[in-house]
Design a protein around this motif. Structure first.
Motif, PDB file in Angstrom:
ATOM      1  N   HIS A 392       0.817  -1.205   0.000  1.00 18.14           N
ATOM      2  CA  HIS A 392       0.000   0.000   0.000  1.00 18.14           C
ATOM      3  C   HIS A 392       0.859   1.267   0.000  1.00 18.14           C
ATOM      4  N   THR A 394      -0.454   5.206  -0.291  1.00 18.49           N
ATOM      5  CA  THR A 394      -1.742   5.861  -0.417  1.00 18.49           C
ATOM      6  C   THR A 394      -1.696   7.374  -0.294  1.00 18.49           C
ATOM      7  N   ALA A 436      -5.207   3.118  -2.598  1.00 13.40           N
ATOM      8  CA  ALA A 436      -6.287   2.584  -1.772  1.00 13.40           C
ATOM      9  C   ALA A 436      -7.424   1.998  -2.588  1.00 13.40           C
ATOM     10  N   LEU A 446      -0.224  -8.956   1.264  1.00 11.72           N
ATOM     11  CA  LEU A 446      -0.504  -7.519   1.256  1.00 11.72           C
ATOM     12  C   LEU A 446       0.286  -6.875   2.378  1.00 11.72           C
ATOM     13  N   SER A 448       1.134  -3.378   4.387  1.00  9.04           N
ATOM     14  CA  SER A 448       0.616  -2.029   4.641  1.00  9.04           C
ATOM     15  C   SER A 448       1.553  -1.295   5.600  1.00  9.04           C
ATOM     16  N   THR A 451       0.255   3.009   6.648  1.00 10.77           N
ATOM     17  CA  THR A 451      -1.010   3.306   5.970  1.00 10.77           C
ATOM     18  C   THR A 451      -1.953   3.882   7.018  1.00 10.77           C
ATOM     19  N   LEU A 459     -11.424   0.689   1.994  1.00  5.57           N
ATOM     20  CA  LEU A 459     -10.243  -0.170   2.057  1.00  5.57           C
ATOM     21  C   LEU A 459     -10.303  -1.162   3.207  1.00  5.57           C
ATOM     22  N   THR A 479      -0.003   2.304  10.986  1.00  3.72           N
ATOM     23  CA  THR A 479      -1.093   1.889  10.104  1.00  3.72           C
ATOM     24  C   THR A 479      -2.385   1.816  10.912  1.00  3.72           C
TER      25      THR A 479
END
Length: 664
Positions: A392, A394, A436, A446, A448, A451, A459, A479
């Protein structure tokens, strides 16, 4: 899908005598270019007086390019309004945060709420679309130029923009009481009694983070609307891709802009110290639409303005150009063809000088033309293989950390480049860097990092579903810690993590002391001294790493929780480059994801489709190597390679190995 690769440069015929047009285009073609990018700053040339359009200069360019078999990327000129428009209404120009009106003679110096400016933009865009909309050699349109929230991240602060900001807030919050509550305006007597009391961040005070964050989001909405407005006009007359050229910055949302664009257009000016960073941005641009993107600007040798920057090493321009194609570009345009003989960027690098003499590295530029033409038949029908790993990156995180770094000296972009992308790239973990809005379908892992807010594009719900369906979510600090306006959550440190992962944050410590993380498998991870989380586990979660020193002695550093068919792994600190790389390599291999083998200074990629191609390119100006994954032939040299063979790469060298087809 594109039927060819585009290689060209930006051309400004408005700066030169018309007799030079054919001479310039002939020279471009002789060098090996097939694409010309024009008109992005030429409003005053095309509309010398209000309503009197004269496209004859660019008609001549387009027609001669067609005669020569060359393509054109047409640009709308709205970044630079003509003097007559400024004279008619000086408020078309931006009012900065210090209440100073900008003057004529710059670019992107306009107000995006000024009616006279917007009307004039509409009219010239429509007139251009009518004139050039059916030209078959125009392959696409670029809107404006490098739009961003300029002037200290503030944009225009005129009364019209202030009014629009209040309307934006009213629409978002409904009542001033809700705004006060969500921003926590209960301290410093900041409470507003009406939306009319809310204004932009000041250049002279310590601004509330939510004021900065939401003003930035309002400016993002204005610019997005400006781009979409031009797209709507162009789409009435043109049938080719339309977009806007953007920069390696996320203050302007690629996700939002991309709702109406057809292709990602991207400008970059990396040098030998950070060429490897361009790889991350290519992975981001390619993932925006899961297809090829366009490099609309990069330097053929050096960049500059009133002064030249500095000469890049030998063959840097080769790697700078080819890296984009390796990672999924279908266009590379240099800025610029011919040096300006005057003006703001008088010393910027170019392919030929203002007196028509070739640049010092013209041999490299010609070599690129030849090699691009060689790989073209294979590349156009064999896109870069989609990764099984996503990271991610964003817009909301960029905005939030720009307004409040949370810990000293934290820079979101640099953290993503140095702490996340670099350790992954050095281990050949080629990931899709995604915004996102991007779908999570098809990924196994995944990641992150930082984030801050999971509220964009639904999301959070999509992440939870990804995990339940068998995905692994690897979470790094900072995050899920902020609302979209940058406020903390009031009932827990995270919006979702504690509930989903069955953990509880016990402590959060900012930088000051370094704490290693000791993993259950025996690995000890050194950490970046920025922020540390210590956790408590619940019935469904397990501790898989601990701290061993200081305030955090024997506290839990890493947790793992099974959720549905997948897992959530939370790291309480950020491992240093080598340690994060080795950790992620184990995770990736444990998920059955194949990794290429190459030295740390080499970028690799795979293409699939009509052909399978293994690409490798050296990006740090030193010798490197790569292991060939299958029997094949190099598209450039014709050399035959066998599976498992280690091949040396010279400084900035590259190879493209096409897999042998058993039926050939």
């Amino acid at each position: 899908m594109a039927q060819r690769l585009y290689y060209g440069n930006a051309y400004y015929p408005e700066a030169w005598e018309r007799w030079r047009i054919k001479q310039d285009i002939d020279k471009m073609q002789e060098i090996g270019f097939n694409t010309v990018r024009i008109a992005e700053f030429a409003w005053a040339e095309m509309e010398k007086r209000e309503g009197n359009y004269d496209f004859s200069l660019f008609r001549e360019v387009v027609d001669y390019c067609k005669e020569k078999g060359m393509y054109v990327l047409m640009c709308t000129p709205t970044a630079c309004p003509p003097a007559w428009l400024v004279q008619k209404d000086p408020t078309v120009l931006l009012l900065n945060a210090k209440d100073r009106r900008l003057t004529h003679g710059a670019r992107r110096n306009t107000c995006h709420t000024n009616k006279n400016y917007l009307d004039a933009c509409d009219k010239i865009v429509e007139a251009m679309a009518k004139e050039f909309g059916k030209d078959e050699n125009i392959i696409g349109w670029q809107i404006d130029n490098e739009l961003y929230i300029d002037h200290g991240g503030m944009g225009c602060t005129c009364p019209s923009c202030q009014k629009g900001y209040r309307e934006f807030l009213r629409k978002k919050y409904g009542t001033i009481e809700r705004l006060n509550d969500e921003w926590d305006c209960h301290v410093w007597s900041m409470r507003f009694d009406a939306f009319e009391q809310v204004c932009n961040p000041s250049a002279d005070i310590w601004n509330h983070p939510s004021v900065k964050t939401m003003w930035s989001e309002y400016q993002n909405e204005l610019i997005t609307g400006f781009v979409h407005r031009q797209i709507d006009i162009l789409k009435k007359f043109v049938r080719v891709p339309v977009s806007t050229d953007m920069m390696p910055l996320l203050g302007l949302s690629y996700d939002d802009i991309g709702q109406k664009t057809d292709v990602v257009q991207y400008n970059h000016y990396n040098d030998e110290k950070d060429l490897w960073m361009h790889g991350m941005w290519c992975d981001y641009m390619r993932s925006q639409k899961d297809k090829a993107f366009w490099i609309t600007e990069t330097s053929p040798n050096w960049n500059g303005s009133e002064y030249a920057n500095y000469t890049r090493p030998m063959n840097f321009s080769v790697a700078n150009t080819m890296l984009s194609f390796v990672l999924g570009a279908e266009m590379n345009c240099y800025w610029l063809w011919k040096k300006h003989y005057g003006g703001h960027e008088i010393m910027h690098g170019s392919v030929v000088d203002s007196y028509d003499r070739e640049c010092h590295n013209i041999g490299e530029i010609r070599r690129m033309a030849k090699d691009i033409k060689t790989i073209e038949p294979v590349f156009v029908n064999s896109p870069v293989r989609k990764s099984k790993v996503a990271v991610h990156f964003t817009h909301s995180a960029w905005q939030i950390f720009s307004a409040q770094p949370i810990v000293p000296s934290f820079n979101y972009q640099r953290a993503m480049e140095w702490w996340i992308y670099r350790p992954m790239a050095r281990r050949q973990i080629r990931a899709d860097f995604i915004g996102a809005s991007h779908s999570l379908d098809g990924y196994k892992l995944l990641i992150s990092p930082f984030t801050a807010c999971l509220d964009e594009y639904g999301l959070a719900d999509r992440i939870l579903e990804f995990v339940k369906q068998g995905g692994t979510w690897f979470v790094l600090p900072m995050t899920d810690v902020r609302t979209e306006c940058g406020a903390r959550y009031r009932n827990a440190p995270f919006a979702h993590l504690e509930d989903w992962a069955d953990v509880r944050l016990k402590y959060m410590l900012p930088r000051g002391e370094e704490y290693d993380m000791h993993l259950a498998d025996g690995d000890v991870l050194k950490t970046e001294d920025y922020i540390y989380y210590a956790f408590e586990t619940g019935e469904r979660s397990e501790a898989v790493g601990y701290y061993k020193d200081g305030y955090l002695k024997d506290e839990i550093a890493v947790t793992k929780t099974k959720v549905g068919d997948g897992y959530i792994v939370i790291m309480g600190a950020v491992p240093v480059c080598d340690d994060l790389g080795s950790t992620l390599e184990k995770v990736v291999k444990g998920l059955g994801i194949e990794l290429d083998q190459a030295s740390e200074n080499v970028v690799t990629s795979r293409r699939t489709g009509e052909n399978e191609v293994f690409s490798a390119i050296e990006v740090e100006n030193k010798e490197g190597s790569a292991v060939i994954p299958y029997d094949g032939v190099d598209l450039i040299s014709g050399a035959q390679y066998t599976k498992g063979q280690t091949v040396s790469l010279e400084k900035y060298g590259y190879l493209f190995v096409k897999k042998e087809n058993e039926n050939e």
